[in-house]
Write an enzyme that holds these catalytic residues in place. Structure first.
Site, PDB file in Angstrom:
ATOM      1  N   CYS A   1      -5.554  -6.672  -6.448  1.00  0.00           N
ATOM      2  CA  CYS A   1      -5.453  -7.235  -7.784  1.00  0.00           C
ATOM      3  C   CYS A   1      -6.213  -6.351  -8.763  1.00  0.00           C
ATOM      4  CB  CYS A   1      -5.991  -8.650  -7.910  1.00  0.00           C
ATOM      5  SG  CYS A   1      -5.135  -9.822  -6.890  1.00  0.00           S
TER       6      CYS A   1
ATOM      7  N   ARG B   1      -3.236  -1.466  -7.370  1.00  0.00           N
ATOM      8  CA  ARG B   1      -4.112  -2.446  -6.723  1.00  0.00           C
ATOM      9  C   ARG B   1      -3.350  -3.686  -6.251  1.00  0.00           C
ATOM     10  NH1 ARG B   1      -9.515  -1.331  -7.996  1.00  0.00           N
ATOM     11  NH2 ARG B   1     -10.076  -3.417  -7.323  1.00  0.00           N
TER      12      ARG B   1
ATOM     13  N   TRP C   1      -2.039  -8.995  -6.114  1.00  0.00           N
ATOM     14  CA  TRP C   1      -1.756  -8.853  -4.686  1.00  0.00           C
ATOM     15  C   TRP C   1      -2.050 -10.230  -4.113  1.00  0.00           C
ATOM     16  CZ3 TRP C   1      -4.223  -9.441   0.030  1.00  0.00           C
ATOM     17  CH2 TRP C   1      -3.583  -8.846   1.128  1.00  0.00           C
TER      18      TRP C   1
ATOM     19  N   ASN D   1      -9.759 -11.394  -9.396  1.00  0.00           N
ATOM     20  CA  ASN D   1      -9.554 -10.546  -8.226  1.00  0.00           C
ATOM     21  C   ASN D   1     -10.552 -11.008  -7.175  1.00  0.00           C
ATOM     22  OD1 ASN D   1      -9.385  -8.424  -6.371  1.00  0.00           O
ATOM     23  ND2 ASN D   1     -10.645  -7.057  -7.604  1.00  0.00           N
ATOM     24  N   GLY D   2     -10.086 -11.459  -6.028  1.00  0.00           N
ATOM     25  CA  GLY D   2     -10.990 -11.943  -4.984  1.00  0.00           C
ATOM     26  C   GLY D   2     -10.456 -13.211  -4.362  1.00  0.00           C
TER      27      GLY D   2
ATOM     28  N   GLU E   1       3.574   2.691   7.081  1.00  0.00           N
ATOM     29  CA  GLU E   1       3.226   1.981   5.846  1.00  0.00           C
ATOM     30  C   GLU E   1       4.190   2.259   4.698  1.00  0.00           C
ATOM     31  OE1 GLU E   1      -0.480   2.887   3.796  1.00  0.00           O
ATOM     32  OE2 GLU E   1      -0.514   4.866   4.706  1.00  0.00           O
TER      33      GLU E   1
ATOM     34  N   HIS F   1       0.681   5.862  30.514  1.00  0.00           N
ATOM     35  CA  HIS F   1       0.134   4.541  30.870  1.00  0.00           C
ATOM     36  C   HIS F   1       0.806   3.411  30.094  1.00  0.00           C
ATOM     37  CE1 HIS F   1      -2.838   6.696  33.202  1.00  0.00           C
ATOM     38  NE2 HIS F   1      -2.975   7.502  32.156  1.00  0.00           N
TER      39      HIS F   1
HETATM   40  C1  F6R Z   1      -3.503   4.189   4.341  1.00  0.00           C
HETATM   41  C2  F6R Z   1      -4.602   3.841   3.487  1.00  0.00           C
HETATM   42  C3  F6R Z   1      -5.523   2.776   3.934  1.00  0.00           C
HETATM   43  C4  F6R Z   1      -6.955   3.072   3.467  1.00  0.00           C
HETATM   44  C5  F6R Z   1      -7.870   1.898   3.794  1.00  0.00           C
HETATM   45  C6  F6R Z   1      -9.309   2.185   3.409  1.00  0.00           C
HETATM   46  O1  F6R Z   1      -2.760   5.237   3.801  1.00  0.00           O
HETATM   47  O2  F6R Z   1      -4.759   4.376   2.424  1.00  0.00           O
HETATM   48  O3  F6R Z   1      -5.474   2.592   5.309  1.00  0.00           O
HETATM   49  O4  F6R Z   1      -7.410   4.228   4.093  1.00  0.00           O
HETATM   50  O5  F6R Z   1      -7.418   0.767   3.104  1.00  0.00           O
HETATM   51  O6  F6R Z   1      -9.408   2.437   2.044  1.00  0.00           O
HETATM   52  P1  F6R Z   1     -10.692   3.121   1.446  1.00  0.00           P
HETATM   53  O7  F6R Z   1     -10.730   4.530   1.923  1.00  0.00           O
HETATM   54  O8  F6R Z   1     -10.529   3.034  -0.041  1.00  0.00           O
HETATM   55  O9  F6R Z   1     -11.879   2.349   1.938  1.00  0.00           O
END
Ligand code: F6R
Length: 616
Positions: A2, A27, A74, A100-101, A496, A512
């Site tokens: 968000c 975001r 989000w 946001n939260g 993703e 395995h």
């Molecule tokens: C994947 C991706 C996420 C971030 C994860 C951590 O492409 O971007 O997996 O790596 O959400 O985000 P940060 O680095 O901002 O803590």
């Protein structure tokens, strides 16, 4: 997760809010909305979908107000629909709020308000807070000289459990916006005849570079010409104004189709920036300005624990290999989300290192806080200057990779690996790594941007390979040692943004279990650069070929890779082992990008995801 943005000034707020919101869309992009104070009424425009959808509605509404709040969502509580979109109005329409939260005790607050005849339109936790503020606003008489609106927000937040970054407006105060944070980021932008609040400084681009990073438990009141910061207990806070020195152009798409593409191609520059000024004059080691820990104390460290999430966690795994190899220091890597609740027994001479592009990932932040609470020394790599992790860690190193807008991390990942190699070098030189070994590594690292450019020159070839396999439903990514984290990262990148099933494994592990997936329908991306275990990799590839599995091999030039062993081969330049993970990342990013693009996926805003994960 968000994005919130609030503006009060002299210009019409509608367009300014929408422009800021577009920059925050990474975001979250389930829905968007804004609320403005129009005379003594609040007007809300919100809609499921992207900011563009709301922008079209707002244009038709011809908003005249010079202040307002906005949000890109989000979803946490409630479906993705128009009603659950923010801003939320209180039951009496006096208060509008963006959030946001997660408000964890929203159900009990809702019950309380319902018992007082308050009704709710949405399924969100946020609407409950809007009505709680309205309840206190209507009921409480503030002390003489106090701002009733501000006090009602403060009072309400005393009853809230959970995390929030909020911006609130009140129909009776058309010149004031109140913001507050606990657990979710919030920044104040100090402009000329205008002030702003946002989850992230990027929303201020083009308006102001003067920002105040708010701390948890702080409340801010902004008007056109003034602002004040206080604590939840109404103690006044002396704000520190920082200057952000990004260029607006850095966050503009230019000629690229997607931010992800732009950011992949920016890597020669971002890597250069990550290294700049960080090697010793004798060229044998790295140097860092912000570690805040003396070499003498670093020598006392017996163990390092790395914590992070997602792609940053993969960078931690690379750090583990490199630090153990160069510095002979034991390294452990944990998911931040696991570590924070695991109550792990740690040796007293453990250094806790967190990695986070955004510096706001809640699990990583809480892992850092938990470590600090236990008295461990903490260090961090972050990309976003002034982020919460950057401010709370004992010492740290900025990545200087530039703003990363695409939800899938690319240039931030390679800059994290580069820093990992530099830290491994630095720690190694404090211990057993010789001057000659150190200079060899420095020389190799300095060549990285040029080698990355050589791989980017093969983008058309990689695109053709990507399109050949774009209709497969399942992919396997395999690699050994330093290439194992890259296999995980290749699989994550693909799943993703293209929504295809992909799994990453240490190559030898395939026997395995994962080998059962292999067949003509399931391609394997095998990362097998030249090195000591090259022959073992070739044997594993043979085993896949014997089961008719298509192979896309990523190997180094001059590696003697038998051409008939793979269906497609991508060559990366031969380099020092600490550079190879960076080089291997590039074709993996391009493969994922071109597959997703070919499949018509929304590359920069993959479904269900958001760039900054500020909820648990
Ligand atoms: C994947 C991706 C996420 C971030 C994860 C951590 O492409 O971007 O997996 O790596 O959400 O985000 P940060 O680095 O901002 O803590």
């Amino acid at each position: 997760m968000c994005g919130i943005f609030a503006y009060v000034g002299r210009q019409k707020a509608g367009g300014i809010l929408l422009e800021g919101l577009k920059r925050l869309e990474y975001r979250g992009y389930d829905s968007a909305g804004l609320a403005v104070a129009d005379k003594d009424k609040l007007r809300v425009i919100k809609k499921k979908g992207r900011v563009e959808v709301v922008a079209a509605k707002a244009r038709r509404a011809r908003l005249q107000a010079v202040m307002g709040i906005s949000h890109t969502r989000w979803a946490t509580h409630g479906d993705v629909n128009d009603t659950n979109a923010h801003p939320h109005l209180s039951d009496d329409s006096k208060i509008a709020l963006v959030h946001n939260g997660v408000i964890e005790n929203y159900a009990s607050i809702k019950k309380f308000l319902e018992s007082r005849n308050c009704s709710f339109q949405s399924q969100t936790d946020t609407e409950v807070l809007a009505s709680l503020i309205a309840y206190h606003y209507a009921k409480e008489q503030p002390e003489e000289g106090k701002n009733r609106f501000l006090e009602s927000v403060r009072k309400s937040l005393h009853h809230v459990e959970g995390a929030y970054g909020i911006a609130v407006i009140c129909a009776d105060y058309p010149n004031e916006i109140v913001g507050a944070r606990k657990g979710s980021p919030l920044v104040l932008g100090v402009g000329n005849g205008e002030n702003m609040i946002s989850s992230d400084v990027s929303a201020f681009a083009g308006r102001t570079q003067n920002v105040v990073y708010l701390d948890d438990g702080q409340v801010v009141l902004i008007t056109r010409d003034d602002f004040s910061v206080t604590t939840m207990m109404d103690e006044s806070v002396q704000p520190v104004i920082n200057r952000v020195d990004w260029e607006i152009e850095e966050s503009v798409l230019g000629t690229f189709s997607h931010y992800m593409e732009k950011e992949i191609f920016e890597q020669p520059t971002s890597l250069e920036n990550t290294m700049r000024g960080r090697f010793s004059d004798d060229g044998s080691t790295a140097k860092f300005g912000g570690l805040n820990i003396a070499a003498r104390d670093l020598r006392q460290i017996d163990r390092i624990l790395f914590c992070a999430c997602g792609t940053a966690w993969h960078a931690c795994l690379v750090a583990e290999y490199l630090i153990e190899r160069f510095a002979r220091l034991p390294v452990e890597v944990d998911y931040a989300s696991e570590f924070r609740y695991r109550n792990a027994p740690l040796d007293k001479n453990t250094l806790v290192f967190v990695i986070s592009q955004s510096g706001e990932t809640i699990d990583t932040l809480e892992a850092l806080r938990e470590s600090k609470r236990k008295g461990f020394r903490t260090l961090a790599f972050t990309n976003v200057v002034g982020s919460t992790i950057a401010r709370e860690t004992d010492g740290g190193i900025y990545q200087h990779a530039g703003p990363e807008i695409g939800v899938a991390s690319t240039k931030a990942f390679t800059s994290q690996i580069l820093l990992a190699a530099m830290v491994a070098l630095y720690l190694g030189r404090l211990r057993d790594l010789s001057f000659n070994d150190g200079t060899e590594i420095v020389k190799a690292l300095k060549k990285t941007p040029g080698l990355v450019s050589q791989i980017l020159d093969q983008a058309d070839k990689i695109k053709a390979i990507a399109e050949k396999y774009a209709d497969s439903r399942d992919f396997l990514f395999l690699g050994r040692q330093l290439m194992f984290p890259l296999a995980l990262e290749g699989a994550l990148k693909l799943k993703e943004i293209s929504y295809l099933h992909a799994e990453g494994y240490p190559a030898a592990e395939m026997k395995h279990g994962p080998l059962a997936l292999i067949g003509p329908e399931c391609p394997t991306v095998f990362i097998a650069p030249k090195g000591e275990i090259f022959k073992k990799n070739l044997a594993n590839i043979q085993e896949i070929k014997a089961r008719k599995g298509p192979i896309i091999a990523i190997t180094s030039t001059g590696s003697d890779f038998p051409e008939d062993l793979a269906d497609d081969i991508i060559f990366i330049p031969q380099s020092h082992e600490c550079v190879t993970p960076i080089l291997a990342a590039i074709p993996l990013q391009l493969l994922a990008y071109y597959i997703a693009r070919h499949r018509g996926c929304d590359v920069d805003k993959p479904r269900n995801l958001a760039k900054s994960v500020t909820v648990e």
